[in-house]
Design a protein around this motif. Structure first.
Motif, PDB file in Angstrom:
ATOM      1  N   GLY A 115      38.204  14.990  10.904  1.00 47.26           N
ATOM      2  CA  GLY A 115      37.250  14.469  10.849  1.00 47.26           C
ATOM      3  C   GLY A 115      37.209  12.810  11.560  1.00 47.26           C
ATOM      4  O   GLY A 115      37.323  11.489  11.430  1.00 47.26           O
ATOM      5  N   GLN A 116      38.244  12.558  12.882  1.00 48.91           N
ATOM      6  CA  GLN A 116      37.688  11.956  13.721  1.00 48.91           C
ATOM      7  C   GLN A 116      37.814  11.398  14.930  1.00 48.91           C
ATOM      8  O   GLN A 116      37.856  10.731  15.775  1.00 48.91           O
ATOM      9  N   CYS A 117      36.998  12.418  15.453  1.00 53.27           N
ATOM     10  CA  CYS A 117      36.009  12.196  16.778  1.00 53.27           C
ATOM     11  C   CYS A 117      34.708  11.803  16.689  1.00 53.27           C
ATOM     12  O   CYS A 117      33.836  11.648  17.606  1.00 53.27           O
ATOM     13  N   GLY A 118      34.313  12.444  15.404  1.00 56.13           N
ATOM     14  CA  GLY A 118      32.579  13.020  15.191  1.00 56.13           C
ATOM     15  C   GLY A 118      31.791  13.935  16.017  1.00 56.13           C
ATOM     16  O   GLY A 118      30.691  13.537  15.921  1.00 56.13           O
TER      17      GLY A 118
ATOM     18  N   TRP B 162      23.735 -10.651   4.519  1.00 58.35           N
ATOM     19  CA  TRP B 162      23.023  -9.411   4.173  1.00 58.35           C
ATOM     20  C   TRP B 162      20.920  -8.879   4.758  1.00 58.35           C
ATOM     21  O   TRP B 162      20.832 -10.181   4.263  1.00 58.35           O
ATOM     22  N   PRO B 163      20.538  -8.123   5.117  1.00 59.31           N
ATOM     23  CA  PRO B 163      19.801  -7.788   5.886  1.00 59.31           C
ATOM     24  C   PRO B 163      18.646  -8.088   4.827  1.00 59.31           C
ATOM     25  O   PRO B 163      19.045  -7.397   3.773  1.00 59.31           O
ATOM     26  N   GLN B 164      17.843  -8.336   5.122  1.00 58.67           N
ATOM     27  CA  GLN B 164      16.220  -8.766   4.029  1.00 58.67           C
ATOM     28  C   GLN B 164      15.644  -7.919   4.503  1.00 58.67           C
ATOM     29  O   GLN B 164      15.242  -8.098   4.998  1.00 58.67           O
ATOM     30  N   GLY B 165      15.579  -6.190   4.530  1.00 53.83           N
ATOM     31  CA  GLY B 165      14.103  -5.718   4.863  1.00 53.83           C
ATOM     32  C   GLY B 165      15.413  -4.446   6.146  1.00 53.83           C
ATOM     33  O   GLY B 165      16.648  -4.781   6.625  1.00 53.83           O
ATOM     34  N   PRO B 166      13.887  -4.648   7.746  1.00 53.83           N
ATOM     35  CA  PRO B 166      15.272  -3.952   8.498  1.00 53.83           C
ATOM     36  C   PRO B 166      15.970  -4.761   9.770  1.00 53.83           C
ATOM     37  O   PRO B 166      15.874  -5.627   9.298  1.00 53.83           O
ATOM     38  N   GLN B 167      17.028  -4.079   9.460  1.00 53.05           N
ATOM     39  CA  GLN B 167      17.735  -4.950  10.477  1.00 53.05           C
ATOM     40  C   GLN B 167      17.747  -4.740  11.851  1.00 53.05           C
ATOM     41  O   GLN B 167      18.087  -3.462  12.255  1.00 53.05           O
ATOM     42  N   ALA B 168      17.759  -5.834  12.483  1.00 54.93           N
ATOM     43  CA  ALA B 168      17.703  -5.978  14.117  1.00 54.93           C
ATOM     44  C   ALA B 168      19.148  -5.187  14.503  1.00 54.93           C
ATOM     45  O   ALA B 168      20.277  -5.814  13.697  1.00 54.93           O
ATOM     46  N   LEU B 169      19.519  -4.609  15.469  1.00 57.46           N
ATOM     47  CA  LEU B 169      20.162  -4.350  15.910  1.00 57.46           C
ATOM     48  C   LEU B 169      20.541  -4.646  18.102  1.00 57.46           C
ATOM     49  O   LEU B 169      20.152  -4.674  18.312  1.00 57.46           O
ATOM     50  N   ASP B 170      22.318  -5.480  17.794  1.00 52.19           N
ATOM     51  CA  ASP B 170      22.366  -5.805  19.174  1.00 52.19           C
ATOM     52  C   ASP B 170      23.674  -4.887  19.286  1.00 52.19           C
ATOM     53  O   ASP B 170      23.958  -3.940  18.696  1.00 52.19           O
ATOM     54  N   GLU B 171      24.579  -5.322  20.192  1.00 49.43           N
ATOM     55  CA  GLU B 171      24.816  -4.475  21.430  1.00 49.43           C
ATOM     56  C   GLU B 171      26.060  -4.449  20.501  1.00 49.43           C
ATOM     57  O   GLU B 171      26.999  -3.204  19.563  1.00 49.43           O
ATOM     58  N   ALA B 172      26.385  -5.629  19.433  1.00 45.11           N
ATOM     59  CA  ALA B 172      27.668  -5.409  18.691  1.00 45.11           C
ATOM     60  C   ALA B 172      27.516  -4.294  17.253  1.00 45.11           C
ATOM     61  O   ALA B 172      28.365  -3.629  16.540  1.00 45.11           O
ATOM     62  N   GLU B 173      26.147  -4.579  16.734  1.00 43.17           N
ATOM     63  CA  GLU B 173      25.959  -4.142  15.496  1.00 43.17           C
ATOM     64  C   GLU B 173      25.662  -2.228  16.119  1.00 43.17           C
ATOM     65  O   GLU B 173      26.906  -1.147  15.391  1.00 43.17           O
ATOM     66  N   ILE B 174      25.153  -2.483  16.753  1.00 37.94           N
ATOM     67  CA  ILE B 174      25.820  -0.997  17.871  1.00 37.94           C
ATOM     68  C   ILE B 174      26.781  -0.372  18.266  1.00 37.94           C
ATOM     69  O   ILE B 174      27.101   1.209  17.261  1.00 37.94           O
ATOM     70  N   ARG B 175      27.994  -0.646  18.297  1.00 51.03           N
ATOM     71  CA  ARG B 175      29.130  -0.038  18.659  1.00 51.03           C
ATOM     72  C   ARG B 175      29.814  -0.569  17.609  1.00 51.03           C
ATOM     73  O   ARG B 175      30.358   1.009  17.200  1.00 51.03           O
ATOM     74  N   GLU B 176      29.649  -0.747  16.395  1.00 50.91           N
ATOM     75  CA  GLU B 176      30.322  -1.048  15.553  1.00 50.91           C
ATOM     76  C   GLU B 176      30.127  -0.011  14.602  1.00 50.91           C
ATOM     77  O   GLU B 176      30.426   1.123  13.750  1.00 50.91           O
ATOM     78  N   ARG B 177      27.955   0.264  15.124  1.00 43.90           N
ATOM     79  CA  ARG B 177      27.475   1.727  13.713  1.00 43.90           C
ATOM     80  C   ARG B 177      28.121   3.217  14.010  1.00 43.90           C
ATOM     81  O   ARG B 177      28.293   3.812  14.537  1.00 43.90           O
ATOM     82  N   MET B 178      28.859   3.058  15.832  1.00 48.01           N
ATOM     83  CA  MET B 178      28.462   4.254  17.007  1.00 48.01           C
ATOM     84  C   MET B 178      30.079   4.360  16.668  1.00 48.01           C
ATOM     85  O   MET B 178      30.142   5.417  17.200  1.00 48.01           O
ATOM     86  N   SER B 179      30.633   3.798  15.585  1.00 45.22           N
ATOM     87  CA  SER B 179      32.641   3.586  16.265  1.00 45.22           C
ATOM     88  C   SER B 179      32.864   4.842  15.717  1.00 45.22           C
ATOM     89  O   SER B 179      34.341   5.204  15.695  1.00 45.22           O
ATOM     90  N   GLY B 180      32.401   5.460  14.591  1.00 46.95           N
ATOM     91  CA  GLY B 180      33.187   7.392  14.099  1.00 46.95           C
ATOM     92  C   GLY B 180      33.053   8.205  15.426  1.00 46.95           C
ATOM     93  O   GLY B 180      33.299   8.969  15.235  1.00 46.95           O
ATOM     94  N   ASN B 181      31.781   7.857  16.664  1.00 46.08           N
ATOM     95  CA  ASN B 181      31.703   8.515  17.437  1.00 46.08           C
ATOM     96  C   ASN B 181      32.687   8.362  19.055  1.00 46.08           C
ATOM     97  O   ASN B 181      32.585   7.070  19.180  1.00 46.08           O
TER      98      ASN B 181
END
Ligand code: FES
Ligand code: FES
Length: 186
Positions: free
Chosen positions: A58-61, A144-163
């Motif tokens: 469970g550590q590398c994704g 807190w997003p009201q609807g679809p969340q815009a994705l910038d580099e920081a968001e993508i890096r955080e959300r992909m941090s388990g991989n």
């Protein structure tokens, strides 16, 4: 005088359980041991070797697949827990003739080197796009997003941090995800 214990009977094979998995739109009936991970069932019983085994803890994704549309680490999930569930692996996202937008973007952005982590990265990114579309916040979301969340580099890096990527292709991976966001082809 010490009492003698009767010899233990020879251990038989461990019991197996019948389960059904819907994998990439195809129904499969499997016999698995209680300890069989979903990753081993996919790779060893169904021959779907796109999902990779990196750490097996469970550590590398590398083993990321979608279960009922949500990303999970297949090495941390027992196959029996997923009985009746719908699983999507990298083999189910696109084909060589018709690449998933993320697969095409990874090629366009040169987002892999050895490619070992790539199936997990792409499955994770596919779920990430759905999560953002559904308005799910991440640890770096300011409001807190009201609807679809815009994705910038920081968001993508955080959300992909388990991989994790041992080749360090992270800047290219982020660009590939941004490219798909810009295309609006989630
Ligand atoms: S192999 Fe599953 S997280 Fe590393
Ligand atoms: S491309 Fe080699 S581990 Fe990521």
């Amino acid at each position: 005088m010490t009492a003698r214990l009767p010899p233990s009977p020879p251990a038989g094979p461990p019991p197996t359980y019948s389960i059904t998995l819907q994998v990439n739109g195809q129904r499969h009936e499997l016999q698995v041991e209680a300890r069989t991970s979903l990753l081993d069932a996919l790779r060893e019983q169904l021959g779907l070797t796109g999902s990779k085994k990196g750490c097996d803890r469970g550590q590398c994704g590398a083993c990321t697949v979608l279960c009922e549309g949500r990303r999970i680490n297949a090495c941390l999930s027992l196959a029996v827990m997923q009985d009746g569930c719908s699983i999507t692996t990298i083999e189910g996202l696109g084909t060589p003739q018709s690449l998933h937008p993320l697969q095409a973007a990874f090629v366009a952005e040169d987002a892999f080197q050895c490619g070992y982590c790539t199936p997990g990265q792409i499955c994770s990114a596919a779920a990430l796009l759905q999560e953002a579309e559904a308005g799910c916040a991440s640890a770096v979301t300011r409001r807190w997003p009201q609807g679809p969340q815009a994705l910038d580099e920081a968001e993508i890096r955080e959300r992909m941090s388990g991989n994790l990527c041992r080749c360090g292709a992270y800047p290219h991976i982020v660009r590939a995800v941004l490219r798909v966001c810009a295309q609006g082809s989630r």
